[in-house]
Design an enzyme around this catalytic site. Structure first.
Site, short mmCIF file in Angstrom:
data_model
loop_
_atom_site.label_atom_id
_atom_site.label_comp_id
_atom_site.label_asym_id
_atom_site.label_seq_id
_atom_site.Cartn_x
_atom_site.Cartn_y
_atom_site.Cartn_z
N GLU A 149 0.80 -1.24 0.00
CA GLU A 149 0.00 0.00 0.00
C GLU A 149 0.83 1.29 0.00
O GLU A 149 0.54 2.21 0.76
CB GLU A 149 -0.96 -0.01 1.20
N ASN A 192 1.93 -5.15 -3.18
CA ASN A 192 0.54 -5.50 -2.86
C ASN A 192 -0.28 -4.24 -2.56
O ASN A 192 0.18 -3.36 -1.83
CB ASN A 192 0.58 -6.40 -1.60
N HIS A 227 -10.26 -6.73 -1.86
CA HIS A 227 -11.30 -6.47 -0.85
C HIS A 227 -12.47 -5.84 -1.60
O HIS A 227 -12.61 -4.63 -1.66
CB HIS A 227 -10.78 -5.52 0.24
N GLU A 256 -6.08 -11.03 -0.87
CA GLU A 256 -6.92 -10.77 0.32
C GLU A 256 -8.40 -10.79 -0.03
O GLU A 256 -9.17 -9.92 0.39
CB GLU A 256 -6.53 -9.42 0.96
N ASP A 258 -12.22 -10.99 -0.34
CA ASP A 258 -13.47 -11.17 0.42
C ASP A 258 -14.58 -10.41 -0.29
O ASP A 258 -14.35 -9.37 -0.89
CB ASP A 258 -13.36 -10.79 1.91
C1 GLA Z 1 -4.88 -4.47 4.31
C2 GLA Z 1 -3.64 -5.23 4.72
C3 GLA Z 1 -3.99 -6.49 5.45
C4 GLA Z 1 -5.09 -6.27 6.47
C5 GLA Z 1 -6.27 -5.61 5.83
C6 GLA Z 1 -7.36 -5.37 6.84
O1 GLA Z 1 -5.52 -5.02 3.25
O2 GLA Z 1 -2.82 -5.57 3.64
O3 GLA Z 1 -2.85 -6.95 6.10
O4 GLA Z 1 -4.59 -5.46 7.52
O5 GLA Z 1 -5.84 -4.38 5.31
O6 GLA Z 1 -7.43 -6.35 7.81
#
Ligand code: GLA
Length: 346
Positions: A149, A192, A227, A256, A258
């Site tokens: 990020e 990422n 996400h 990640e 969801d």
């Molecule tokens: C970001 C991070 C993860 C996690 C999510 C929320 O996506 O990369 O490690 O902290 O936020 O849980």
């Protein structure tokens, strides 16, 4: 297998199809299927995880604040438990994460008397952290989210105004990859980020990674956090992002994933069980997303969910938005949901 989802399944999450296929076995020819976990989740959900997933990521336990809460004090117990579980069950392990603006201890950015650390000190600390962590898990962790990020979401700037940027300059990103590569030349190294399908952010990610490649940085992949939710992004926007990133010649990991049952602007708090419409929408969206991922299996080399089953997800505790969100393929009882059947059906 047929793709129809019967109403009885919608309600109970049960299937009449006899034995439940293993999720990761259904994708054996495509990519590993991962889950983000903690030791507590491995205790409560270990049998589901061992059967349906073949890749793990530590949800929190490999982040800088967990591994080095004080300078030169490394705490590996929880991360080691996750490594042990992965080994015992013959699973892959993604490392997450080495350099981030969040969940990183304040001491890292401070000098002896609390003043801001200078560039040299900060980079030396970054190197020591990466050497120690990547070195410890060499051979166990097959890829690392090296930098997480680093990009600014909305503003004109390419990079986020983090303490890393402020104190070490934009070169910190390349340095992190170089240190990680030196610590484990066999590990695959990823950048990422989230909002990875939003055009402005997508182009910034593309530019950052392209610049890194042009400068000869050892980077092997882009992590798409994914996400998302059951309404967006569109399949087309996901496809465009995959194509764009893949054009750099790198591997892509979905890191990640969801799909909560609420859209971004849905402020409802009173929905205590998902409606039939939400359940069906989730099944359709998951089915289409996995169809798309499968069609890009040459470049998508890992698909990891940010959890394992609906009884625990970080989303349910999102500050100011606390509520049940049911984002995964397995319900609170660890049974397959309609979206599971849509995903495993071929
Ligand atoms: C970001 C991070 C993860 C996690 C999510 C929320 O996506 O990369 O490690 O902290 O936020 O849980």
């Amino acid at each position: 297998m047929k793709r129809n989802i019967g109403y009885e399944q919608v309600v109970s999450g049960q299937s009449n199809r006899g034995e439940i296929p293993s999720l990761h076995e259904a994708f054996a020819k495509d990519f590993p299927i991962g889950a983000a976990v903690s030791p507590a989740i491995l205790d409560s959900t270990g049998s589901l995880i061992a059967r349906h997933y073949n890749s793990l990521t530590a949800e929190n336990d490999m982040k800088p604040i967990e591994l080095q809460p004080e300078e030169n004090v490394f705490t590996f117990e929880k991360a080691d438990q996750i490594v042990r579980f992965a080994k015992e069950h013959n699973m892959r392990l993604r490392g997450h994460t080495l350099v981030w603006h969040n969940q990183t201890p304040d001491w890292m950015f401070e000098g002896q008397n609390g003043e801001p650390a200078d560039r040299e000190l900060l980079l030396a600390r970054m190197k020591l952290h990466i050497d120690t962590v990547v070195g410890r898990y060499r051979g166990d962790v097959y890829c690392w989210d090296v930098v997480n990020e680093a990009i600014q979401d909305k503003e004109e700037n390419l990079l986020r105004q983090s303490r890393w940027l402020e104190l070490a300059g934009e070169e910190y990103i390349q340095k992190a990859f170089e240190y990680a590569h030196a610590a484990d030349p066999n590990a695959l190294l990823f950048y990422n980020d989230y909002h990875e399908t939003v055009p402005t952010k997508r182009e910034k990610i593309y530019k950052l990674v392209k610049d890194l490649l042009d400068r000869g940085t050892p980077i092997h992949g882009i992590g798409l956090q994914a996400h998302w939710n059951i309404y967006e992004p569109s399949i087309e926007d996901i496809r465009i992002a995959i194509e764009r990133y893949a054009s750099l010649g790198l591997q892509l990991h979905i890191t990640e994933l969801d799909l909560p049952m609420f859209g971004n602007d849905d402020k409802r708090r009173e929905v205590m069980t998902p409606t039939e419409e939400m359940i069906e929408k989730q099944a359709k969206q998951y089915e289409q997303i996995f169809e798309l991922f499968r069609s890009y299996k040459d470049v998508i080399t890992n698909v990891t969910f940010w959890g394992a089953a609906d009884d625990y997800t970080w989303l349910d505790y999102f500050p100011g938005k606390e509520r049940k969100t049911w984002p995964f393929l397995f319900n609170d009882q660890h049974e397959p949901k309609p979206c599971f059947w849509g995903v495993v059906a071929k």
